[in-house]
Write a protein that holds these residues in place. Structure first.
Motif, PDB file in Angstrom:
ATOM      1  N   LYS A  14      -4.409  18.099 -13.073  1.00  0.00           N
ATOM      2  CA  LYS A  14      -5.407  17.905 -14.134  1.00  0.00           C
ATOM      3  C   LYS A  14      -4.849  17.287 -15.412  1.00  0.00           C
ATOM      4  CE  LYS A  14      -8.381  21.373 -12.277  1.00  0.00           C
ATOM      5  NZ  LYS A  14      -9.628  22.026 -12.463  1.00  0.00           N
ATOM      6  N   ARG A  15      -3.648  16.726 -15.380  1.00  0.00           N
ATOM      7  CA  ARG A  15      -3.041  16.025 -16.516  1.00  0.00           C
ATOM      8  C   ARG A  15      -2.450  14.719 -15.994  1.00  0.00           C
ATOM      9  NH1 ARG A  15      -3.766  17.181 -21.477  1.00  0.00           N
ATOM     10  NH2 ARG A  15      -1.724  16.357 -21.912  1.00  0.00           N
ATOM     11  N   PRO A  16      -3.280  13.767 -15.586  1.00  0.00           N
ATOM     12  CA  PRO A  16      -2.754  12.556 -14.944  1.00  0.00           C
ATOM     13  C   PRO A  16      -2.055  11.622 -15.925  1.00  0.00           C
ATOM     14  CG  PRO A  16      -5.092  12.337 -15.288  1.00  0.00           C
ATOM     15  CD  PRO A  16      -4.730  13.736 -15.697  1.00  0.00           C
ATOM     16  N   ASP A  17      -1.014  11.012 -15.454  1.00  0.00           N
ATOM     17  CA  ASP A  17      -0.340   9.898 -16.098  1.00  0.00           C
ATOM     18  C   ASP A  17      -0.155   8.857 -15.011  1.00  0.00           C
ATOM     19  OD1 ASP A  17      -0.028  10.732 -18.717  1.00  0.00           O
ATOM     20  OD2 ASP A  17       1.843  11.772 -18.305  1.00  0.00           O
ATOM     21  N   TYR A  18      -0.318   7.616 -15.376  1.00  0.00           N
ATOM     22  CA  TYR A  18      -0.190   6.542 -14.397  1.00  0.00           C
ATOM     23  C   TYR A  18       0.849   5.545 -14.865  1.00  0.00           C
ATOM     24  CZ  TYR A  18      -4.655   8.338 -12.714  1.00  0.00           C
ATOM     25  OH  TYR A  18      -5.647   9.143 -12.232  1.00  0.00           O
ATOM     26  N   ARG A  19       1.557   4.962 -13.926  1.00  0.00           N
ATOM     27  CA  ARG A  19       2.445   3.851 -14.206  1.00  0.00           C
ATOM     28  C   ARG A  19       1.835   2.620 -13.568  1.00  0.00           C
ATOM     29  NH1 ARG A  19       8.149   6.803 -12.808  1.00  0.00           N
ATOM     30  NH2 ARG A  19       8.003   8.337 -14.489  1.00  0.00           N
ATOM     31  N   ILE A  20       1.876   1.523 -14.286  1.00  0.00           N
ATOM     32  CA  ILE A  20       1.404   0.253 -13.736  1.00  0.00           C
ATOM     33  C   ILE A  20       2.612  -0.376 -13.052  1.00  0.00           C
ATOM     34  CG2 ILE A  20       0.379  -1.981 -14.245  1.00  0.00           C
ATOM     35  CD1 ILE A  20      -0.779  -0.649 -16.793  1.00  0.00           C
ATOM     36  N   VAL A  21       2.531  -0.517 -11.749  1.00  0.00           N
ATOM     37  CA  VAL A  21       3.681  -0.960 -10.969  1.00  0.00           C
ATOM     38  C   VAL A  21       3.328  -2.191 -10.141  1.00  0.00           C
ATOM     39  CG1 VAL A  21       4.711   1.336 -10.815  1.00  0.00           C
ATOM     40  CG2 VAL A  21       3.120   0.603  -9.072  1.00  0.00           C
ATOM     41  N   VAL A  22       4.365  -2.925  -9.778  1.00  0.00           N
ATOM     42  CA  VAL A  22       4.237  -4.055  -8.867  1.00  0.00           C
ATOM     43  C   VAL A  22       4.853  -3.625  -7.543  1.00  0.00           C
ATOM     44  CG1 VAL A  22       4.869  -6.448  -8.426  1.00  0.00           C
ATOM     45  CG2 VAL A  22       4.430  -5.691 -10.762  1.00  0.00           C
ATOM     46  N   MET A  23       4.095  -3.756  -6.466  1.00  0.00           N
ATOM     47  CA  MET A  23       4.595  -3.360  -5.156  1.00  0.00           C
ATOM     48  C   MET A  23       4.031  -4.250  -4.068  1.00  0.00           C
ATOM     49  SD  MET A  23       2.780   0.447  -5.162  1.00  0.00           S
ATOM     50  CE  MET A  23       3.952   1.041  -4.043  1.00  0.00           C
ATOM     51  N   ASP A  24       4.605  -4.139  -2.899  1.00  0.00           N
ATOM     52  CA  ASP A  24       4.112  -4.865  -1.743  1.00  0.00           C
ATOM     53  C   ASP A  24       2.681  -4.408  -1.481  1.00  0.00           C
ATOM     54  OD1 ASP A  24       3.683  -6.181   0.634  1.00  0.00           O
ATOM     55  OD2 ASP A  24       5.285  -5.170   1.732  1.00  0.00           O
ATOM     56  N   SER A  25       1.781  -5.344  -1.302  1.00  0.00           N
ATOM     57  CA  SER A  25       0.357  -4.993  -1.173  1.00  0.00           C
ATOM     58  C   SER A  25       0.063  -4.202   0.100  1.00  0.00           C
ATOM     59  CB  SER A  25      -0.501  -6.250  -1.209  1.00  0.00           C
ATOM     60  OG  SER A  25      -0.176  -7.089  -0.128  1.00  0.00           O
ATOM     61  N   ARG A  26       0.935  -4.278   1.084  1.00  0.00           N
ATOM     62  CA  ARG A  26       0.705  -3.543   2.324  1.00  0.00           C
ATOM     63  C   ARG A  26       1.311  -2.153   2.304  1.00  0.00           C
ATOM     64  NH1 ARG A  26       3.573  -8.166   5.452  1.00  0.00           N
ATOM     65  NH2 ARG A  26       4.731  -7.875   3.546  1.00  0.00           N
ATOM     66  N   ALA A  27       2.049  -1.804   1.241  1.00  0.00           N
ATOM     67  CA  ALA A  27       2.762  -0.534   1.181  1.00  0.00           C
ATOM     68  C   ALA A  27       1.841   0.614   0.801  1.00  0.00           C
ATOM     69  CB  ALA A  27       3.903  -0.634   0.168  1.00  0.00           C
ATOM     70  N   ASN A  28       2.262   1.807   1.168  1.00  0.00           N
ATOM     71  CA  ASN A  28       1.575   3.041   0.805  1.00  0.00           C
ATOM     72  C   ASN A  28       1.616   3.210  -0.715  1.00  0.00           C
ATOM     73  OD1 ASN A  28       0.543   5.591   0.683  1.00  0.00           O
ATOM     74  ND2 ASN A  28       2.183   6.561   1.832  1.00  0.00           N
ATOM     75  N   THR A  29       0.664   3.917  -1.284  1.00  0.00           N
ATOM     76  CA  THR A  29       0.589   4.046  -2.742  1.00  0.00           C
ATOM     77  C   THR A  29       1.765   4.805  -3.332  1.00  0.00           C
ATOM     78  OG1 THR A  29      -0.766   6.023  -2.520  1.00  0.00           O
ATOM     79  CG2 THR A  29      -1.913   3.914  -2.802  1.00  0.00           C
ATOM     80  N   GLN A  30       2.410   5.664  -2.592  1.00  0.00           N
ATOM     81  CA  GLN A  30       3.539   6.440  -3.104  1.00  0.00           C
ATOM     82  C   GLN A  30       4.885   5.902  -2.630  1.00  0.00           C
ATOM     83  OE1 GLN A  30       3.290   8.860  -5.418  1.00  0.00           O
ATOM     84  NE2 GLN A  30       1.134   8.308  -5.458  1.00  0.00           N
TER      85      GLN A  30
END
Length: 88
Positions: A14-30
């Motif tokens: 209930k306290r989200p923080d997000y990082r804006i990342v560049v990754m392979d588009s086919r990769a899993n979100t984590q």
């Protein structure tokens, strides 16, 4: 390899923080990221919600990274203009 810019969730329950990342588009979100280009704190004050590394973002966009819809709106709201191209 096609790359995308998207949000990666961090923070506690209930306290989200997000990082804006560049990754392979086919990769899993984590999975492993290629680069971290910013942060988004939705519960912070309005002027402290988004922290961007504009030079890195422009560099990745010039290399063909496609931002997700949410990242695109965050970038446009903070003065980094993004035009989404259609991939064939």
């Amino acid at each position: 390899m096609s790359t995308s810019m998207r949000l990666k969730r961090f923070g506690s329950k209930k306290r989200p923080d997000y990082r804006i990342v560049v990754m392979d588009s086919r990769a899993n979100t984590q999975s492993r990221t290629l680069d971290e280009v910013g942060q988004y704190h939705p519960l912070a004050e309005k002027d402290k919600q988004v922290v961007l590394q504009v030079e890195k973002i422009k560099d990745w966009l010039s290399k063909g990274a496609q931002p997700s819809d949410t990242v695109k709106s965050l970038l446009n709201r903070n003065g980094v203009t993004v035009t989404r191209t259609v991939q064939e």
